[in-house]
Design a protein around this motif. Structure first.
Motif, PDB file in Angstrom:
ATOM      1  N   LYS A 492      31.200  20.350 -20.051  1.00 20.16           N
ATOM      2  CA  LYS A 492      31.848  19.964 -21.547  1.00 20.16           C
ATOM      3  C   LYS A 492      30.951  20.431 -22.522  1.00 20.16           C
ATOM      4  N   ALA A 493      29.843  20.675 -22.087  1.00 17.72           N
ATOM      5  CA  ALA A 493      28.861  21.181 -23.179  1.00 17.72           C
ATOM      6  C   ALA A 493      29.228  22.465 -23.545  1.00 17.72           C
ATOM      7  N   PHE A 494      30.291  23.291 -23.195  1.00 15.88           N
ATOM      8  CA  PHE A 494      30.787  24.760 -23.539  1.00 15.88           C
ATOM      9  C   PHE A 494      32.208  24.374 -24.329  1.00 15.88           C
ATOM     10  N   ASN A 497      33.718  23.390 -29.918  1.00 11.75           N
ATOM     11  CA  ASN A 497      33.030  22.790 -30.895  1.00 11.75           C
ATOM     12  C   ASN A 497      31.831  21.791 -30.720  1.00 11.75           C
ATOM     13  N   ALA A 498      31.151  21.951 -29.425  1.00 11.33           N
ATOM     14  CA  ALA A 498      30.078  21.573 -29.080  1.00 11.33           C
ATOM     15  C   ALA A 498      28.952  21.799 -29.909  1.00 11.33           C
ATOM     16  N   THR A 499      28.060  21.072 -29.920  1.00 11.91           N
ATOM     17  CA  THR A 499      26.679  21.307 -30.886  1.00 11.91           C
ATOM     18  C   THR A 499      26.104  22.621 -30.208  1.00 11.91           C
ATOM     19  N   GLN A 500      25.288  23.514 -31.128  1.00 10.13           N
ATOM     20  CA  GLN A 500      24.688  24.668 -30.819  1.00 10.13           C
ATOM     21  C   GLN A 500      23.404  24.633 -31.538  1.00 10.13           C
ATOM     22  N   PHE A 501      22.605  24.852 -30.962  1.00  6.27           N
ATOM     23  CA  PHE A 501      21.182  25.377 -31.578  1.00  6.27           C
ATOM     24  C   PHE A 501      20.616  26.590 -30.959  1.00  6.27           C
ATOM     25  N   THR A 502      19.876  27.299 -32.040  1.00  5.31           N
ATOM     26  CA  THR A 502      19.321  28.660 -31.368  1.00  5.31           C
ATOM     27  C   THR A 502      17.823  28.241 -31.106  1.00  5.31           C
ATOM     28  N   LEU A 503      17.501  28.717 -29.951  1.00  5.11           N
ATOM     29  CA  LEU A 503      16.053  28.657 -29.077  1.00  5.11           C
ATOM     30  C   LEU A 503      15.378  29.827 -29.715  1.00  5.11           C
ATOM     31  N   HIS A 504      14.047  29.369 -29.898  1.00  5.72           N
ATOM     32  CA  HIS A 504      13.082  30.444 -30.245  1.00  5.72           C
ATOM     33  C   HIS A 504      12.180  30.904 -29.053  1.00  5.72           C
ATOM     34  N   LEU A 505      12.524  31.918 -28.489  1.00  7.52           N
ATOM     35  CA  LEU A 505      11.682  32.048 -27.129  1.00  7.52           C
ATOM     36  C   LEU A 505      11.099  33.842 -27.157  1.00  7.52           C
ATOM     37  N   GLY A 506      10.779  34.348 -28.342  1.00  5.71           N
ATOM     38  CA  GLY A 506      10.618  35.770 -28.688  1.00  5.71           C
ATOM     39  C   GLY A 506      11.842  36.609 -28.627  1.00  5.71           C
ATOM     40  N   VAL A 507      11.574  37.846 -28.576  1.00  4.34           N
ATOM     41  CA  VAL A 507      12.698  38.828 -28.797  1.00  4.34           C
ATOM     42  C   VAL A 507      13.406  39.397 -27.378  1.00  4.34           C
ATOM     43  N   GLN A 508      12.459  39.078 -26.377  1.00  3.99           N
ATOM     44  CA  GLN A 508      13.078  39.417 -25.001  1.00  3.99           C
ATOM     45  C   GLN A 508      14.051  38.512 -24.630  1.00  3.99           C
ATOM     46  N   LEU A 509      13.852  37.096 -24.874  1.00  5.16           N
ATOM     47  CA  LEU A 509      14.793  36.176 -24.166  1.00  5.16           C
ATOM     48  C   LEU A 509      15.531  35.772 -25.366  1.00  5.16           C
ATOM     49  N   PHE A 510      16.886  35.889 -25.107  1.00  3.08           N
ATOM     50  CA  PHE A 510      17.762  35.099 -26.012  1.00  3.08           C
ATOM     51  C   PHE A 510      18.394  33.669 -25.663  1.00  3.08           C
ATOM     52  N   GLY A 511      18.130  32.955 -26.445  1.00  3.63           N
ATOM     53  CA  GLY A 511      18.528  31.489 -25.903  1.00  3.63           C
ATOM     54  C   GLY A 511      19.282  30.684 -26.968  1.00  3.63           C
ATOM     55  N   PHE A 512      19.943  29.712 -26.408  1.00  3.46           N
ATOM     56  CA  PHE A 512      20.553  28.803 -27.443  1.00  3.46           C
ATOM     57  C   PHE A 512      20.847  27.340 -26.568  1.00  3.46           C
ATOM     58  N   TRP A 513      21.075  26.149 -27.391  1.00  7.89           N
ATOM     59  CA  TRP A 513      21.089  25.011 -26.688  1.00  7.89           C
ATOM     60  C   TRP A 513      22.795  24.461 -27.131  1.00  7.89           C
ATOM     61  N   ARG A 514      23.255  23.993 -26.079  1.00  8.22           N
ATOM     62  CA  ARG A 514      24.543  23.532 -26.131  1.00  8.22           C
ATOM     63  C   ARG A 514      24.579  22.046 -25.694  1.00  8.22           C
ATOM     64  N   GLN A 515      25.260  20.989 -26.468  1.00  5.62           N
ATOM     65  CA  GLN A 515      25.322  19.538 -26.209  1.00  5.62           C
ATOM     66  C   GLN A 515      26.961  19.203 -26.357  1.00  5.62           C
ATOM     67  N   SER A 516      27.362  18.573 -25.249  1.00  7.92           N
ATOM     68  CA  SER A 516      28.823  18.164 -25.405  1.00  7.92           C
ATOM     69  C   SER A 516      28.939  17.192 -26.295  1.00  7.92           C
ATOM     70  N   LEU A 517      30.149  17.000 -26.816  1.00  5.89           N
ATOM     71  CA  LEU A 517      30.624  15.970 -27.837  1.00  5.89           C
ATOM     72  C   LEU A 517      30.204  14.635 -27.631  1.00  5.89           C
ATOM     73  N   ASP A 518      30.342  14.422 -26.311  1.00  7.58           N
ATOM     74  CA  ASP A 518      30.024  12.867 -26.148  1.00  7.58           C
ATOM     75  C   ASP A 518      28.497  12.818 -25.737  1.00  7.58           C
ATOM     76  N   ARG A 519      27.608  13.837 -26.032  1.00 12.73           N
ATOM     77  CA  ARG A 519      26.071  13.881 -25.742  1.00 12.73           C
ATOM     78  C   ARG A 519      26.017  13.716 -24.367  1.00 12.73           C
ATOM     79  N   GLN A 520      26.795  13.640 -23.565  1.00 14.78           N
ATOM     80  CA  GLN A 520      26.255  13.366 -22.000  1.00 14.78           C
ATOM     81  C   GLN A 520      25.589  14.495 -21.338  1.00 14.78           C
ATOM     82  N   GLN A 521      26.075  15.715 -21.799  1.00 13.13           N
ATOM     83  CA  GLN A 521      25.741  16.915 -21.041  1.00 13.13           C
ATOM     84  C   GLN A 521      24.926  17.945 -22.266  1.00 13.13           C
TER      85      GLN A 521
END
Length: 577
Positions: A492-494, A497-521
């Protein structure tokens, strides 16, 4: 006829055609669309998609089978492939222009109301629509110079006599934004003397004149007809060029946006589940404008993603991709990004103008050319040309890095799709990406068209043989891709329209965070974008200690949220609670 709908249609028409009788035109358009009198307006800001939506992009004749004789049409092969190989994988199929055409692999349409008899017929389209949603192209800016309408134009007959945009060679068109290098105007001999017709894309593709309301009404008729054939998703091809006006760039003009809003209004009243997607291969900021206020396109092509993601993986540096993702505004409910990294066209370079430097763009181009790619150009003011797109199959684009070929092609290719599948939006996957098709140099040489490099036509029995052979890279790619998609569809986190934030892990690791609309996942999506192993400290993710965390892809559990884990070259983890 609903008075509310009539008033809303009139409001759009008064902007587009201020000198016309907007009430008369509004009634005409509503009748043409065939909207019942008792129709209610659909609820605004409604998402017509969820995490299970995955689109397949394909031509109608990508899969051929000559062994079954001339009466067995390619659309039947496509239907078989979707039912037997992708029945629990994709939810929609974008069948690229399946109409009779004269050039540009379908985008010079001769007749919008017919299926190319070499592909099949409307029964085949309706059969496919029984199992998946069907997306069709509305080639709205231009049609074939060999169409019946243009023949009528040359003979001074209706319909068509006043369908096409005329201009004088004496007019100053220096501000016009061009996607090609040919002369903008084409001289045509007509019964009324020689005339000059506007041709944005080629001299076989003549531009419509939407200043004539009859042209608009004709396209409303086309949309209504497609809805009745079971088509519920519309791709507005090259819509940014629709309205022309002397002394302007003739791209993204206010009237163009108003036409899209009007068409959406009429389409969604005919079928509230219908979706309009705008195809605008333009700089990112301009592209975002086609969302309107959730009253224009339901979805827009995320054109910046392909060049930025490919650039990231061949350079081993996610700086530009991360910067872009941070700047991408979340799509409000009722709208979504349409994500893709390969299509029938090339890797567009206009969408990364202002993001990649000229030197970085040149390095990307040179790297792709070294992997067998080609370059297409567009004309600039002053007679100069500029690279417009890179033409290459995505599988071969992932052959190596800026340092050359290596043995990590498949890993890099899967990494690209794992990133795309996680990012906010609706994922769309080109049929050749499902099976790892390589550059078709022979088709390029035969056609003299760079884009044919990524438009291979498979002998369907041959492809099936490959997919049944575990040693074939086509089977390996297909199996990994479909397994990844099935996993993705369960999260459900995918949701697009689920929430998305970009993570800062340097230039060699690309990361982002997703959270489901019901905030459960929650899912932390981290990819190693380099050809060397990289260490990831879970402490950098600030995982909640009380939750249980697992990599969805490998099923590895993480009992200590302060551990460090090693990511293999191009490995992705989806760490979820």
């Amino acid at each position: 006829m609903s008075s509310e709908l009539l008033q809303r249609v009139e409001a759009h028409l008064s902007v587009i055609y201020p000198k016309e009788d907007s009430n008369f035109l509004a009634q005409q358009l509503i009748r043409t669309m065939g909207i019942p009198d008792d129709t209610h307006s659909p609820a605004p800001f409604t998402n017509l998609w969820d995490e299970s939506d995955i689109y397949l992009i394909t031509y109608g004749d990508t899969l051929l089978d000559e062994s079954k004789g001339p009466d067995y049409k390619p659309l039947k092969n496509l239907n078989h492939f979707v039912k037997n190989y992708l029945n629990d994988v994709v939810s929609a199929v974008h069948i690229l222009p399946f109409y009779p055409y004269s050039s540009d692999d379908g985008f010079a349409v001769i007749d919008y109301y017919q299926v190319n008899e070499g592909l099949g017929d409307w029964r085949d389209i309706r059969e496919i629509s029984q199992d998946v949603k069907v997306m069709a192209d509305v080639v709205i800016n231009h049609c074939s110079a060999r169409s019946g309408w243009f023949e009528n134009f040359k003979q001074g007959k209706h319909p068509g006599k006043d369908f096409f945009f005329e201009a004088s060679p004496a007019e100053d068109t220096s501000m016009v934004v061009r996607p090609r290098t040919h002369d903008l105007l084409k001289e045509v001999v007509t019964s009324d003397g020689n005339k000059y017709i506007w041709c944005t894309f080629s001299h076989d593709q003549v531009d419509f004149d939407f200043r004539n309301p009859v042209v608009l009404n004709e396209f409303i008729s086309i949309l209504s007809f497609y809805l009745e054939q079971g088509i519920t998703i519309f791709r507005f091809d090259a819509v940014a060029f629709l309205w022309k006006e002397a002394g302007t760039t003739c791209i993204n003009l206010p009237q163009t946006h108003e036409v899209v809003r009007l068409m959406r209004l009429l389409v969604e009243h005919k079928n509230p589940q219908a979706v309009i997607i705008t195809e605008t291969n333009i700089p990112n900021r301009q592209n975002l404008m086609y969302f309107g206020n959730a009253n224009e396109a339901h979805a827009i092509y995320n054109f910046s993603l392909p060049p930025l993601l490919i650039n990231t993986l061949v350079n081993g540096d996610c700086t530009h991709l991360k910067t872009w993702l941070m700047s991408l505004p979340p799509a409000q409910n009722g709208t979504a990004y349409f994500n893709f990294i390969a299509s029938h066209d090339g890797i567009g370079l206009r969408p990364v103008e202002g993001m990649l430097s000229e030197e970085e763009t040149d390095l990307l181009i040179n790297t792709m050319v070294s992997f067998g790619g080609r370059v297409s150009w567009r004309a600039l003011k002053g007679g100069r040309n500029q690279p417009y797109e890179i033409n290459i199959s995505l599988f071969d684009a992932m052959s190596g890095t800026v340092d050359g070929l290596d043995g990590l092609q498949k890993q890099r290719f899967i990494c690209a799709h794992t990133i795309m599948l996680g990012i906010e939006g609706i994922p769309a996957i080109y049929i050749h990406s499902f099976v790892g098709t390589q550059n078709d140099i022979e088709r390029v040489n035969l056609s003299n068209q760079n884009r044919c490099i990524n438009r291979h036509k498979w002998d369907y029995p041959n492809l099936q043989s490959h997919l049944g052979n575990s040693f074939s890279h086509h089977a390996q790619v297909f199996d990994e891709m479909t397994a990844l998609i099935k996993l993705r569809k369960q999260q459900k986190a995918f949701h697009p329209n689920a929430t998305q934030f970009t993570l800062h892990l340097g230039v060699q690791l690309f990361g982002f965070w997703r959270q489901s609309l019901d905030r459960q996942q929650s899912i932390f999506c981290i990819s190693n974008v380099t050809c060397e192993p990289q260490e990831l400290s879970l402490a950098d993710l600030n995982l909640i200690d009380l939750d249980e965390w697992r990599d969805l892809i490998t099923a590895q559990d993480f009992t200590n949220v302060r551990d460090c884990i090693s990511l293999a070259p191009y490995q992705t983890v989806w760490i979820s609670n």
